[in-house]
Design a protein around this motif. Sequence first.
Motif, short mmCIF file in Angstrom:
data_model
loop_
_atom_site.label_atom_id
_atom_site.label_comp_id
_atom_site.label_asym_id
_atom_site.label_seq_id
_atom_site.Cartn_x
_atom_site.Cartn_y
_atom_site.Cartn_z
N GLU A 69 41.30 20.72 15.07
CA GLU A 69 41.77 21.50 14.27
C GLU A 69 42.41 22.69 15.08
N LEU A 70 41.71 23.06 16.33
CA LEU A 70 42.14 24.13 17.11
C LEU A 70 43.63 23.62 17.87
N THR A 72 45.77 21.71 16.32
CA THR A 72 46.82 21.63 15.45
C THR A 72 47.21 23.38 15.11
N LYS A 73 46.40 24.13 14.98
CA LYS A 73 46.45 25.62 14.74
C LYS A 73 47.38 26.28 15.91
N SER A 75 49.08 24.40 18.03
CA SER A 75 50.22 23.60 18.65
C SER A 75 50.58 23.48 19.89
N LYS A 94 43.31 33.78 21.01
CA LYS A 94 43.23 33.17 20.02
C LYS A 94 42.24 32.43 19.43
N ILE A 98 39.73 32.34 16.18
CA ILE A 98 39.61 31.31 15.15
C ILE A 98 38.33 31.01 15.07
N LYS A 102 35.55 31.38 11.76
CA LYS A 102 34.59 30.20 11.18
C LYS A 102 33.23 30.57 11.17
#
Length: 111
Positions: A69-70, A72-73, A75, A94, A98, A102
């Motif tokens: 997930e990290l 992907t977010k 990139s 960043k 994130i 969560k």
Amino acid sequence: MDLQDQLKNLFPDHVSENASAEAQEDNTDGLWIQDDPIICKYEKRKGKPITILEGYTGATEDFKQLAKELKTKLSVGGSFKGDKIIIQGDYRDKIMNILKDKGFKVKRVGG
């Protein structure tokens, strides 16, 4: 009337396994939130900056899902090796934002 409807009429209080599992995942986003902070540190390997996350005490599969997930977010590329998430580049701020969104506690190490 199909078989599912007939079963619902016979057993109105029954909750299917799929519905209960989906409801549980929606509440916690599928990740176990721990009390100890996740350590977020910065290193240079072969002259290139990387961000390392370590200290997660939950299931390995949850940590792998978090790594995916990290990546992907943000990139960016990265990997999961030896209970550590390695992200290419210096993305400490960043990543910390994130993870805090969560519900994780995050500790910054190394500057």
